[in-house]
Motif scaffolding. Structure first.
Motif, PDB file in Angstrom:
ATOM      1  N   ARG A 129     -24.385  65.630  -2.746  1.00 13.24           N
ATOM      2  CA  ARG A 129     -23.331  65.711  -1.770  1.00 13.24           C
ATOM      3  C   ARG A 129     -22.353  65.126  -1.984  1.00 13.24           C
ATOM      4  O   ARG A 129     -22.113  63.934  -2.721  1.00 13.24           O
ATOM      5  CB  ARG A 129     -24.114  65.550  -0.382  1.00 13.24           C
ATOM      6  CG  ARG A 129     -25.109  66.372  -0.019  1.00 13.24           C
ATOM      7  CD  ARG A 129     -25.621  66.022   1.480  1.00 13.24           C
ATOM      8  NE  ARG A 129     -27.057  66.409   1.689  1.00 13.24           N
ATOM      9  CZ  ARG A 129     -27.738  66.228   2.612  1.00 13.24           C
ATOM     10  NH1 ARG A 129     -27.392  65.426   3.575  1.00 13.24           N
ATOM     11  NH2 ARG A 129     -28.901  66.758   2.548  1.00 13.24           N
ATOM     12  N   ALA A 142     -28.490  61.712   4.849  1.00 14.22           N
ATOM     13  CA  ALA A 142     -28.749  62.437   3.395  1.00 14.22           C
ATOM     14  C   ALA A 142     -29.784  61.709   2.647  1.00 14.22           C
ATOM     15  O   ALA A 142     -30.578  62.172   1.809  1.00 14.22           O
ATOM     16  CB  ALA A 142     -27.414  62.368   2.578  1.00 14.22           C
ATOM     17  N   ASN A 265     -23.542  70.264   5.491  1.00 12.54           N
ATOM     18  CA  ASN A 265     -23.750  69.337   4.066  1.00 12.54           C
ATOM     19  C   ASN A 265     -22.363  69.752   3.279  1.00 12.54           C
ATOM     20  O   ASN A 265     -22.022  70.916   3.168  1.00 12.54           O
ATOM     21  CB  ASN A 265     -24.781  69.512   3.269  1.00 12.54           C
ATOM     22  CG  ASN A 265     -26.124  69.098   3.981  1.00 12.54           C
ATOM     23  OD1 ASN A 265     -25.964  68.500   4.937  1.00 12.54           O
ATOM     24  ND2 ASN A 265     -27.289  69.758   3.984  1.00 12.54           N
TER      25      ASN A 265
END
Length: 365
Positions: A129, A142, A265
């Motif tokens: 990410r 995350a 995301n």
């Protein structure tokens, strides 16, 4: 001999797990990194923007480690000690449990210290990410999601395939999982070429991901989690994730920690919105230590199952297979007293004395 081989496979899995727990990944010359470079070179040679080229790439890149493992397995079939050493080395090579827990700890320390720049720089060790705009909560989310999913990918799945298929299973699974990380993500270049690698990884993780979810529920109390809540969230939310496997792990982890995962995301060049998994607050730095503890407990439980498999189910499956092969062998003795066609032809050509000759060759009763 089969019992000794089963013991060697089980002992190799345990020893390899211990090496990973004590030493972690090799700092230099990691075999998986070498495989990645070789796979990258192969991709550059065979790449075309279609699935057929992707299937050829996947077959060659995964097939080579599987054949290497199979050759080593055959070569050590009468040398159980050597077999155990090879399985231990292979297991250590493909596992990543210690590194995963270490990265979660480093991220937690950075977040607890309020060092967002350091935490953002570290996120790349866990997932792909874009961290540039993520705050503490999103960085923690995350990390928890990555720990949950990679507990399956880097620990449970290798152990499962090592238990079921020995050294070829260990090497083949890690090769497929590495290819998925390299070309399995959606991008203009890999939209079609990477599909075979992504689908193979999905298939290989169907059982391990679900086992990871169930083990996460079972060990939830080790991190002050609630089994009943984890079970409820897992059953309710596990199929909401776009991945057929990641949702199994993330939903169970969300329930075990009492947090809510999912949301938007942002990757480099694209973004996606995922459904929420679990109930409660968004993850914080304090949840990362608990997630790592659950990951370690899941790994130990998976190791116990994997080490027991070759000595129990594996031996039963092997015995059943041998009985089935014996049952399919052609019968050398015909039904009744009739002579086989070859013996009958000998009688016609050479007269009654040929019956004695035929019996001497094993054609008769």
């Amino acid at each position: 001999m089969r019992q000794a081989t089963a013991v060697a496979n089980a002992a190799g899995l345990v020893a390899g797990y211990a090496l990973d727990a004590l030493l972690g990944d090799p700092r230099r010359g990691h075999p998986v990194a070498g495989f990645g470079r070789a796979a990258g070179a192969l991709e550059r040679r065979v790449y075309r923007p279609d699935r057929t080229a992707g299937a050829v790439f996947t077959t060659l890149a995964v097939g080579a480690p599987v054949l290497l493992g199979a050759a080593a397995t055959v070569a050590t079939r009468r040398h159980p000690v050597l077999r155990g050493l090879l399985v231990a080395a292979g297991t250590w090579t493909v596992l990543g449990g210690r590194t995963l827990r270490h990265e979660a700890g480093v991220m937690g320390s950075a977040l607890r210290g309020g060092d967002l720049p350091a935490a953002r720089r570290r996120l790349g060790h866990l997932c792909g990410r874009d961290p540039s705009a993520l705050d503490e909560s999103e960085l923690a989310r995350a990390t928890v999601e990555s720990v949950a999913e990679n507990t399956s990918d880097a620990v449970v799945a290798p152990l499962v395939w090592g238990a079921v298929a020995g050294l070829p299973g260990l090497l083949g699974y890690r090769a497929a999982n590495t290819l998925d990380a390299m070309v399995g993500h959606r991008s203009p270049r890999y939209a079609r070429f990477g599909t075979p690698s992504a689908r193979l990884d999905d298939v290989l993780n169907l059982v391990p991901a679900r086992l990871t979810g169930l083990l996460t529920i079972a060990v939830a109390p080790t991190a002050d989690g609630d089994r009943a809540r984890a079970w409820h969230v897992w059953r309710r939310d596990r199929d909401d994730h776009p991945s057929p496997n990641a949702g199994q792990c993330e939903a169970a982890m969300a329930g075990a920690l009492g947090v809510r995962l999912g949301g938007r995301n942002v990757y480099f060049g694209r973004s996606e919105v995922r459904p929420f998994l679990g109930d409660g607050p968004r993850p914080e730095a304090r949840h990362l230590r608990r997630a790592a503890r659950i990951s370690g407990a899941v790994g130990l439980a998976a190791l116990a199952i994997a080490a027991a498999y070759p000595l129990t189910v594996g031996l039963l499956v092997d015995a059943a297979g041998r009985r089935a092969l014996r049952g399919r062998r052609p019968r050398l003795v015909p039904a009744g007293n009739a002579l086989p066609a070859r013996a009958a032809a000998a009688v016609r050509l050479a007269g009654p004395r040929a019956v004695d000759a035929a019996a001497g060759r094993g054609w008769g009763r």
